[in-house]
Design a protein around this motif. Structure first.
Motif, PDB file in Angstrom:
ATOM      1  N   ASN A 232       0.827  -1.204   0.000  1.00 38.82           N
ATOM      2  CA  ASN A 232       0.000   0.000   0.000  1.00 38.82           C
ATOM      3  C   ASN A 232       0.866   1.260   0.000  1.00 38.82           C
ATOM      4  O   ASN A 232       0.448   2.314   0.480  1.00 38.82           O
ATOM      5  N   THR A 233       2.055   1.161  -0.566  1.00 42.52           N
ATOM      6  CA  THR A 233       3.004   2.265  -0.551  1.00 42.52           C
ATOM      7  C   THR A 233       2.418   3.546  -1.112  1.00 42.52           C
ATOM      8  O   THR A 233       2.669   4.647  -0.606  1.00 42.52           O
ATOM      9  N   TYR A 234       1.617   3.431  -2.156  1.00 43.08           N
ATOM     10  CA  TYR A 234       1.047   4.597  -2.829  1.00 43.08           C
ATOM     11  C   TYR A 234      -0.430   4.805  -2.512  1.00 43.08           C
ATOM     12  O   TYR A 234      -1.082   5.628  -3.146  1.00 43.08           O
ATOM     13  N   GLY A 235      -0.953   4.058  -1.540  1.00 42.22           N
ATOM     14  CA  GLY A 235      -2.375   4.162  -1.224  1.00 42.22           C
ATOM     15  C   GLY A 235      -3.252   3.369  -2.172  1.00 42.22           C
ATOM     16  O   GLY A 235      -4.476   3.584  -2.223  1.00 42.22           O
ATOM     17  N   GLN A 236      -2.672   2.411  -2.900  1.00 41.56           N
ATOM     18  CA  GLN A 236      -3.450   1.637  -3.858  1.00 41.56           C
ATOM     19  C   GLN A 236      -4.449   0.675  -3.219  1.00 41.56           C
ATOM     20  O   GLN A 236      -5.335   0.154  -3.906  1.00 41.56           O
ATOM     21  N   CYS A 237      -4.323   0.471  -1.914  1.00 41.86           N
ATOM     22  CA  CYS A 237      -5.271  -0.394  -1.208  1.00 41.86           C
ATOM     23  C   CYS A 237      -6.325   0.403  -0.434  1.00 41.86           C
ATOM     24  O   CYS A 237      -7.123  -0.178   0.322  1.00 41.86           O
ATOM     25  N   GLU A 238      -6.352   1.716  -0.613  1.00 44.22           N
ATOM     26  CA  GLU A 238      -7.300   2.557   0.126  1.00 44.22           C
ATOM     27  C   GLU A 238      -8.670   2.556  -0.556  1.00 44.22           C
ATOM     28  O   GLU A 238      -9.109   3.543  -1.142  1.00 44.22           O
ATOM     29  N   VAL A 239      -9.365   1.428  -0.444  1.00 41.66           N
ATOM     30  CA  VAL A 239     -10.675   1.268  -1.098  1.00 41.66           C
ATOM     31  C   VAL A 239     -11.777   0.989  -0.076  1.00 41.66           C
ATOM     32  O   VAL A 239     -12.880   0.593  -0.455  1.00 41.66           O
ATOM     33  N   VAL A 248     -13.413  -3.986 -10.621  1.00 42.96           N
ATOM     34  CA  VAL A 248     -12.171  -3.399 -10.133  1.00 42.96           C
ATOM     35  C   VAL A 248     -11.036  -3.799 -11.065  1.00 42.96           C
ATOM     36  O   VAL A 248     -11.098  -4.833 -11.733  1.00 42.96           O
ATOM     37  N   ALA A 249     -10.010  -2.962 -11.103  1.00 39.97           N
ATOM     38  CA  ALA A 249      -8.806  -3.249 -11.877  1.00 39.97           C
ATOM     39  C   ALA A 249      -7.607  -2.781 -11.068  1.00 39.97           C
ATOM     40  O   ALA A 249      -7.676  -1.759 -10.377  1.00 39.97           O
ATOM     41  N   ALA A 250      -6.508  -3.510 -11.157  1.00 40.27           N
ATOM     42  CA  ALA A 250      -5.317  -3.186 -10.371  1.00 40.27           C
ATOM     43  C   ALA A 250      -4.119  -3.050 -11.290  1.00 40.27           C
ATOM     44  O   ALA A 250      -3.820  -3.957 -12.084  1.00 40.27           O
ATOM     45  N   GLY A 251      -3.439  -1.908 -11.195  1.00 45.57           N
ATOM     46  CA  GLY A 251      -2.230  -1.671 -11.971  1.00 45.57           C
ATOM     47  C   GLY A 251      -1.000  -1.918 -11.138  1.00 45.57           C
ATOM     48  O   GLY A 251      -1.049  -2.577 -10.094  1.00 45.57           O
ATOM     49  N   ALA A 252       0.112  -1.356 -11.569  1.00 50.29           N
ATOM     50  CA  ALA A 252       1.355  -1.526 -10.827  1.00 50.29           C
ATOM     51  C   ALA A 252       1.219  -0.954  -9.420  1.00 50.29           C
ATOM     52  O   ALA A 252       1.510  -1.631  -8.428  1.00 50.29           O
ATOM     53  N   THR A 253       0.762   0.294  -9.332  1.00 55.61           N
ATOM     54  CA  THR A 253       0.665   0.945  -8.022  1.00 55.61           C
ATOM     55  C   THR A 253      -0.600   1.795  -7.899  1.00 55.61           C
ATOM     56  O   THR A 253      -0.635   2.726  -7.101  1.00 55.61           O
TER      57      THR A 253
END
Length: 285
Positions: A232-239, A248-253
């Motif tokens: 979650n370094t970039y907040g990509q898990c803040e859902v 939903v779709a998930a990229g690199a970050t």
């Protein structure tokens, strides 16, 4: 509630760009200005999109975008260093996926096609049969068969291809070094890099859709709530405040989500404007 699963998603996330299917069959992209993977303005009659990924978020010039037309043909744009965009001859396609240097397609007869780099054997899918969905990680490819079993080929550095024992599967996703799946009872299985798919996801219940980023995993439950785990370094898990979701779709970050009312949400790394989707509207459920 309609939920998009498998290889026909209306949204896709790459290492530095985001892609979405509009209700009119056109495609919108956001990311670095002028890069070839965002050149989709002329696409029409699309029913699904996919975005090539790579675990290095700052990678430059190493991604591509793929679109599935309503007539079963496929179009692609972006980096083509390994022929991953050479898909113009494909016909009768019902599902697509894009990984690093690779594009996959499911045909109506259950066979699979691949274009791109063959060194890691991730394109060795020609013998697959009775496949209903595919997923493309960085270096491995995964197929979901009609009987609920799963097959995988390619780099197995972290055991991400160890899926032969899985059964009763209804959705799959592949990340950088991990593979995840949703079972018929709504639980989640994972192999490979445990930092991208930590033990926490085994506690998820009533899951209907799943996506795999480079080092994180995102899902939707039966009530439309989004869940995420992993890096979650970039907040990509803040859902945690995402509700009424259908894809939903998930990229690199970064992570994208399509809400039931058509609004497209984004969270995570926005260094290349890939999270600037505030004005986007996708297909509604």
């Amino acid at each position: 509630m309609v939920t998009w699963v498998g290889a026909r998603s209306p949204i896709a996330a790459g290492p530095r760009h985001s892609v979405a299917l509009r209700p009119d069959g056109c495609v919108v992209c956001t990311g670095p200005g002028g890069v070839p993977e965002t050149r989709t303005a002329q696409w029409r009659g699309m029913v699904a999109v996919a975005a090539g990924n790579v675990h290095r978020a700052a990678n430059t010039g190493r991604s591509h975008t793929v679109g599935l037309r309503d007539d079963g043909t496929v179009v692609a744009t972006g980096w083509n260093g390994h022929g991953q965009c050479d898909v113009g001859s494909w016909r009768n396609v019902v599902g697509i996926a894009a990984g690093w240097r690779r594009t996959l397609a499911v045909l109506a007869d259950g066979t699979v096609r691949a274009a791109g780099r063959r060194r890691e054997r991730a394109c060795d899918v020609e013998t697959w049969a009775e496949v209903v969905a595919v997923a493309a990680g960085d270096w491995h490819s995964v197929g979901l068969r009609a009987d609920g079993t799963v097959v995988a080929v390619g780099n197995n550095q972290r055991g991400q291809c160890e899926v032969s024992a899985w059964n009763a599967i209804r959705a799959i996703a592949a990340g950088y070094l991990h593979t995840v799946a949703v079972t018929s009872d709504g639980t989640v299985l994972a192999v490979g890099d445990r930092t991208a798919a930590p033990a926490l996801i085994s506690t998820w219940r009533n899951i209907v859709s799943i996506a795999a980023g480079s080092r994180h995993t995102v899902a939707i439950d039966a009530e439309g709530n989004a869940l995420a785990a992993g890096d979650n370094t970039y907040g990509q898990c803040e859902v945690g405040n995402w509700h009424n979701m259908v894809a939903v779709a998930a990229g690199a970050t970064h992570t994208l989500g399509l809400r039931r009312d058509g609004l497209i949400l984004a969270t995570g790394n926005n260094a290349f404007h890939q999270c600037e989707t505030d004005q986007w509207r996708g297909p509604t459920a």
